[in-house]
Design an enzyme around this catalytic site. Structure first.
Site, PDB file in Angstrom:
ATOM      1  N   CYS A 111       0.817  -1.228   0.000  1.00 54.98           N
ATOM      2  CA  CYS A 111       0.000   0.000   0.000  1.00 54.98           C
ATOM      3  C   CYS A 111       0.849   1.275   0.000  1.00 54.98           C
ATOM      4  O   CYS A 111       0.327   2.363  -0.252  1.00 54.98           O
ATOM      5  CB  CYS A 111      -0.949  -0.002   1.190  1.00 54.98           C
ATOM      6  SG  CYS A 111      -1.968  -1.469   1.270  1.00 54.98           S
ATOM      7  N   HIS A 248      -3.382   7.020   2.495  1.00 51.06           N
ATOM      8  CA  HIS A 248      -3.808   5.707   2.007  1.00 51.06           C
ATOM      9  C   HIS A 248      -5.177   5.391   2.598  1.00 51.06           C
ATOM     10  O   HIS A 248      -5.401   5.567   3.798  1.00 51.06           O
ATOM     11  CB  HIS A 248      -2.787   4.643   2.409  1.00 51.06           C
ATOM     12  CG  HIS A 248      -3.287   3.253   2.179  1.00 51.06           C
ATOM     13  ND1 HIS A 248      -3.795   2.858   0.963  1.00 51.06           N
ATOM     14  CD2 HIS A 248      -3.388   2.174   3.003  1.00 51.06           C
ATOM     15  CE1 HIS A 248      -4.172   1.603   1.042  1.00 51.06           C
ATOM     16  NE2 HIS A 248      -3.947   1.166   2.267  1.00 51.06           N
ATOM     17  N   ASN A 278     -10.390  -0.457   0.027  1.00 54.01           N
ATOM     18  CA  ASN A 278      -8.929  -0.324   0.096  1.00 54.01           C
ATOM     19  C   ASN A 278      -8.328  -0.877  -1.199  1.00 54.01           C
ATOM     20  O   ASN A 278      -8.394  -2.081  -1.447  1.00 54.01           O
ATOM     21  CB  ASN A 278      -8.434  -1.105   1.317  1.00 54.01           C
ATOM     22  CG  ASN A 278      -6.931  -1.057   1.485  1.00 54.01           C
ATOM     23  OD1 ASN A 278      -6.198  -0.675   0.573  1.00 54.01           O
ATOM     24  ND2 ASN A 278      -6.449  -1.467   2.638  1.00 54.01           N
TER      25      ASN A 278
HETATM   26  N1  ACO Z   1     -18.510  -9.300   9.672  1.00 52.21           N
HETATM   27  C1  ACO Z   1     -18.927  -9.646  10.879  1.00 52.21           C
HETATM   28  N2  ACO Z   1     -18.088 -10.028  11.872  1.00 52.21           N
HETATM   29  C2  ACO Z   1     -16.767 -10.061  11.581  1.00 52.21           C
HETATM   30  C3  ACO Z   1     -16.273  -9.716  10.303  1.00 52.21           C
HETATM   31  C4  ACO Z   1     -17.208  -9.342   9.326  1.00 52.21           C
HETATM   32  N3  ACO Z   1     -16.841  -8.985   8.085  1.00 52.21           N
HETATM   33  N4  ACO Z   1     -14.930  -9.844  10.328  1.00 52.21           N
HETATM   34  C5  ACO Z   1     -14.584 -10.237  11.558  1.00 52.21           C
HETATM   35  N5  ACO Z   1     -15.706 -10.379  12.310  1.00 52.21           N
HETATM   36  C6  ACO Z   1     -15.812 -10.815  13.706  1.00 52.21           C
HETATM   37  C7  ACO Z   1     -14.614 -11.600  14.157  1.00 52.21           C
HETATM   38  O1  ACO Z   1     -14.737 -12.965  13.779  1.00 52.21           O
HETATM   39  C8  ACO Z   1     -14.699 -11.419  15.640  1.00 52.21           C
HETATM   40  O2  ACO Z   1     -15.662 -12.307  16.161  1.00 52.21           O
HETATM   41  P1  ACO Z   1     -15.410 -13.058  17.573  1.00 52.21           P
HETATM   42  O3  ACO Z   1     -15.290 -11.930  18.577  1.00 52.21           O
HETATM   43  O4  ACO Z   1     -16.614 -13.894  17.701  1.00 52.21           O
HETATM   44  O5  ACO Z   1     -14.135 -13.791  17.377  1.00 52.21           O
HETATM   45  C9  ACO Z   1     -15.244  -9.999  15.787  1.00 52.21           C
HETATM   46  O6  ACO Z   1     -15.853  -9.675  14.543  1.00 52.21           O
HETATM   47  C10 ACO Z   1     -14.189  -8.981  16.108  1.00 52.21           C
HETATM   48  O7  ACO Z   1     -13.099  -9.203  15.209  1.00 52.21           O
HETATM   49  P2  ACO Z   1     -11.849  -8.280  15.208  1.00 52.21           P
HETATM   50  O8  ACO Z   1     -10.891  -8.747  14.145  1.00 52.21           O
HETATM   51  O9  ACO Z   1     -11.340  -8.161  16.606  1.00 52.21           O
HETATM   52  O10 ACO Z   1     -12.539  -6.933  14.763  1.00 52.21           O
HETATM   53  P3  ACO Z   1     -11.949  -5.503  14.783  1.00 52.21           P
HETATM   54  O11 ACO Z   1     -12.792  -4.634  15.615  1.00 52.21           O
HETATM   55  O12 ACO Z   1     -10.459  -5.512  15.084  1.00 52.21           O
HETATM   56  O13 ACO Z   1     -12.142  -5.075  13.276  1.00 52.21           O
HETATM   57  C11 ACO Z   1     -10.851  -4.835  11.275  1.00 52.21           C
HETATM   58  C12 ACO Z   1     -11.529  -5.812  12.228  1.00 52.21           C
HETATM   59  C13 ACO Z   1     -11.916  -3.979  10.643  1.00 52.21           C
HETATM   60  C14 ACO Z   1     -10.159  -5.645  10.173  1.00 52.21           C
HETATM   61  C15 ACO Z   1      -9.861  -3.988  12.085  1.00 52.21           C
HETATM   62  O14 ACO Z   1      -8.971  -4.806  12.798  1.00 52.21           O
HETATM   63  C16 ACO Z   1      -9.104  -3.077  11.235  1.00 52.21           C
HETATM   64  O15 ACO Z   1      -9.629  -2.076  10.774  1.00 52.21           O
HETATM   65  N6  ACO Z   1      -7.803  -3.362  10.995  1.00 52.21           N
HETATM   66  C17 ACO Z   1      -7.017  -2.684  10.046  1.00 52.21           C
HETATM   67  C18 ACO Z   1      -6.882  -3.603   8.906  1.00 52.21           C
HETATM   68  C19 ACO Z   1      -6.885  -2.952   7.584  1.00 52.21           C
HETATM   69  O16 ACO Z   1      -7.426  -1.904   7.336  1.00 52.21           O
HETATM   70  N7  ACO Z   1      -6.239  -3.622   6.676  1.00 52.21           N
HETATM   71  C20 ACO Z   1      -6.197  -3.161   5.357  1.00 52.21           C
HETATM   72  C21 ACO Z   1      -5.045  -3.744   4.697  1.00 52.21           C
HETATM   73  S1  ACO Z   1      -3.601  -3.099   5.332  1.00 52.21           S
HETATM   74  C22 ACO Z   1      -3.382  -1.605   4.771  1.00 52.21           C
HETATM   75  O17 ACO Z   1      -3.942  -1.218   3.787  1.00 52.21           O
HETATM   76  C23 ACO Z   1      -2.515  -0.782   5.529  1.00 52.21           C
END
Ligand code: ACO
Length: 321
Positions: A111, A248, A278
């Site tokens: 990215c 980004h 993204n």
């Molecule tokens: N829909 C519903 N529930 C979901 C989904 C979904 N799409 N995805 C995960 N969950 C669930 C998980 O299974 C988990 O359930 P559990 O508690 O029963 O185990 C729960 O939601 C919480 O999961 P987390 O991964 O802890 O959720 P979080 O609040 O951290 O959000 C997210 C996840 C959105 C990916 C967050 O961590 C984030 O924004 N991270 C940054 C990642 C990112 O933007 N990456 C992009 C690529 S990297 C880059 O471009 C720099």
């Protein structure tokens, strides 16, 4: 001496996929995706390739700059999702554009790729090797995403953006920083091809994007503001001097977190990820092109560009438009 952006362009696949459609594929909801990421919809390829999207974006950037393809001296495509291992995407784009004089190659810093390519163009042009460069960030990430994994398939989109840059004596890029931390490569990764020869083969090999979302999140909200502050200090500017922060577009909560840490006005953080998701290396040039097309970029404005992603890689630059 520096380099300035003299034209922008972008291209997105025709098909748009709203969050609601993803609920037919995985156990998720529009509300969950919107609240956790800010994304409502994304464009997904039904045939468009990294090379075709990059070519379209480059054609538009050339047109916007009033340049002919034959004038381009350096052509770089930042991508982490090329169709072919060989030849590189930039050579395919060179052929389609008719950029017969352009030295063409790809660059992969995930990215942060577009930004690293922009800095590479700066180095080449500042050293007098070339006078101009055409730089694209292009991805068809839908090829490398596991569509059964709800934690990643909701995040990404396909598309391409491009800029034409040339040497300038005033303004342009005022300064940049870029960093890599290979020790944290596992946080966000995707295998290419497993070892498979007459002497060895790999069975346990993952060819889809694997991500530790929480690690990515905490990396971004800590390192990105620090790198922006570093580049502002280097250029003798402050957060208040910046008109727009073109970040980004990973997700809304990351952008809000960065804005909060910088104690900056949220209105100065343009966002398009709600419509495009993204798009990795394409995110910054597509957003720049949208801002340019909307007439939101005027001469003399101060912009901070900031990219961050797998590697881990991150960087920022200050531009006097
Ligand atoms: N829909 C519903 N529930 C979901 C989904 C979904 N799409 N995805 C995960 N969950 C669930 C998980 O299974 C988990 O359930 P559990 O508690 O029963 O185990 C729960 O939601 C919480 O999961 P987390 O991964 O802890 O959720 P979080 O609040 O951290 O959000 C997210 C996840 C959105 C990916 C967050 O961590 C984030 O924004 N991270 C940054 C990642 C990112 O933007 N990456 C992009 C690529 S990297 C880059 O471009 C720099």
């Amino acid at each position: 001496m520096s380099i300035k952006i003299i034209g922008t362009g972008s291209a997105l696949p025709v098909k748009q996929v709203a969050n609601g459609e993803l609920t037919k594929l995985v156990d998720t909801s529009d509300e969950w995706i919107r609240e956790r990421t800010g994304i409502r919809s994304r464009h997904i390829s039904t045939g468009e390739t990294v090379a075709s999207l990059a070519t379209q974006a480059c054609q538009k950037a050339l047109q916007n700059a009033g340049k002919e393809a034959a004038e381009v001296e350096l052509l770089m495509v930042a991508t982490c999702s090329p169709e072919l291992a060989l030849p590189c995407t930039a050579c395919q784009v060179q052929d389609k554009l008719g950029a017969v004089h352009a030295v063409s190659f790809d660059l992969n810093a995930a990215c942060a790729g577009f930004l690293f390519a922009l800095h590479t163009a700066y180095a080449y042009i500042a050293s007098g090797i070339y006078r101009n460069a055409l730089i694209a960030g292009a991805e068809v990430l839908s090829k490398i995403i596991d569509w059964a994994d709800r934690s990643t398939c909701i995040l990404f989109g396909d598309g391409a953006g491009a800029v034409m840059v040339e040497r300038c004596d005033e303004g342009g890029i005022l300064g940049f920083v870029q960093c890599s931390d290979g020790s944290r490569g596992r946080v966000l990764s995707c295998g290419s091809r497993p070892l498979n020869n007459p002497y060895a083969s790999q069975t346990d090999f993952e060819t889809y994007v694997q991500m530790d979302g929480r690690e990515v999140f905490s990396f971004a909200v800590r390192q990105v503001p620090a790198s922006i502050e570093e580049v502002l200090e280097k250029t003798g500017l402050t957060v208040e001097d910046v008109d727009l922060f073109v970040l980004h577009q990973a997700n809304r909560r990351i952008i809000d977190g960065i804005c909060k840490r910088l104690k900056a006005d949220p209105d100065r953080f343009p966002v398009n990820l709600d419509r495009v998701g993204n798009m990795s290396s394409a995110a910054i040039p597509v957003l720049l092109d949208e801002l340019n097309a909307q007439g939101r970029l005027s001469a003399g404005m101060t912009l901070v560009l900031s990219g961050f992603g797998a590697g881990l890689t991150y960087g920022a630059c200050v531009i006097k438009w």
